[in-house]
Scaffold this motif. Sequence first.
Motif, PDB file in Angstrom:
ATOM      1  N   ILE A 146      59.925  41.125  82.957  1.00 23.60           N
ATOM      2  CA  ILE A 146      59.743  40.672  81.573  1.00 23.60           C
ATOM      3  C   ILE A 146      58.460  39.841  81.474  1.00 23.60           C
ATOM      4  O   ILE A 146      57.656  40.026  80.565  1.00 23.60           O
ATOM      5  CB  ILE A 146      60.955  39.853  81.083  1.00 23.60           C
ATOM      6  N   SER A 163      62.660  38.587  74.147  1.00 19.64           N
ATOM      7  CA  SER A 163      63.123  39.588  75.107  1.00 19.64           C
ATOM      8  C   SER A 163      64.615  39.428  75.303  1.00 19.64           C
ATOM      9  O   SER A 163      65.121  38.313  75.397  1.00 19.64           O
ATOM     10  CB  SER A 163      62.417  39.412  76.453  1.00 19.64           C
ATOM     11  N   GLU A 164      65.309  40.553  75.347  1.00 22.48           N
ATOM     12  CA  GLU A 164      66.747  40.574  75.604  1.00 22.48           C
ATOM     13  C   GLU A 164      66.959  41.155  76.989  1.00 22.48           C
ATOM     14  O   GLU A 164      66.467  42.245  77.283  1.00 22.48           O
ATOM     15  CB  GLU A 164      67.473  41.435  74.570  1.00 22.48           C
ATOM     16  N   LEU A 165      67.670  40.434  77.829  1.00 23.33           N
ATOM     17  CA  LEU A 165      67.902  40.847  79.210  1.00 23.33           C
ATOM     18  C   LEU A 165      69.384  41.145  79.398  1.00 23.33           C
ATOM     19  O   LEU A 165      70.235  40.333  79.033  1.00 23.33           O
ATOM     20  CB  LEU A 165      67.449  39.724  80.156  1.00 23.33           C
ATOM     21  N   PHE A 180      66.013  45.590  80.001  1.00 23.24           N
ATOM     22  CA  PHE A 180      65.593  44.603  79.013  1.00 23.24           C
ATOM     23  C   PHE A 180      64.857  45.295  77.881  1.00 23.24           C
ATOM     24  O   PHE A 180      64.364  46.414  78.015  1.00 23.24           O
ATOM     25  CB  PHE A 180      64.728  43.492  79.641  1.00 23.24           C
TER      26      PHE A 180
END
Length: 185
Positions: A146, A163-165, A180
């Motif tokens: 990321i 950001s989505e993890l 992600f």
Amino acid sequence: MTEKSVRGYAITHAGEYLRQEGGDQAIAALSPALRQTLESAAAASWQPAAQMSEIFHAVAKLGKGDEAKAREHLEKCGEYQGMASSSTFLKLVMKVLTPSIFAKRVPTLWSRDSTVGAMEVDLFDDHIVIRFKDTEPLEHLAPTVIGYHRFVMKQMGINVIRSELHGWSLSKPSSADLWFASYWQ
């Protein structure tokens, strides 16, 4: 080469970040083999993937058990790796890179620098999704990617806003369902 491996520069750049943020004591806590790699690995050499996981674990420990802080350090480590890499091959590529070109090149860039698994990419108008396939041996990989991705996008003049993890935590540093999404404006 049957052992899972990564390029030496990825490990040494992560080591530079660890030394910068954690000092000599963080480096001293690493295994003797990893300390030797940090001192002598050639940039293009192949090094054991386990050493990359070890250094990412050391970076995560900078968060002192706080998952958000650990993720922040791992992402900053990935940004640092991108910055350090851009002084070489990426510097030329950055001049012509677009999100579309980057998305198409991610799997090739990954396979050039790692024998561990693969990355699959889906590109949308305002975000990218990167899925990790068979990368479980590289623990704490996703947050660093990321950070690396954020650095590359910034070089293109694009601001990643979030950001989505998924599939990562301090207690579960890798998983078969690791991915992600990064969104920009």
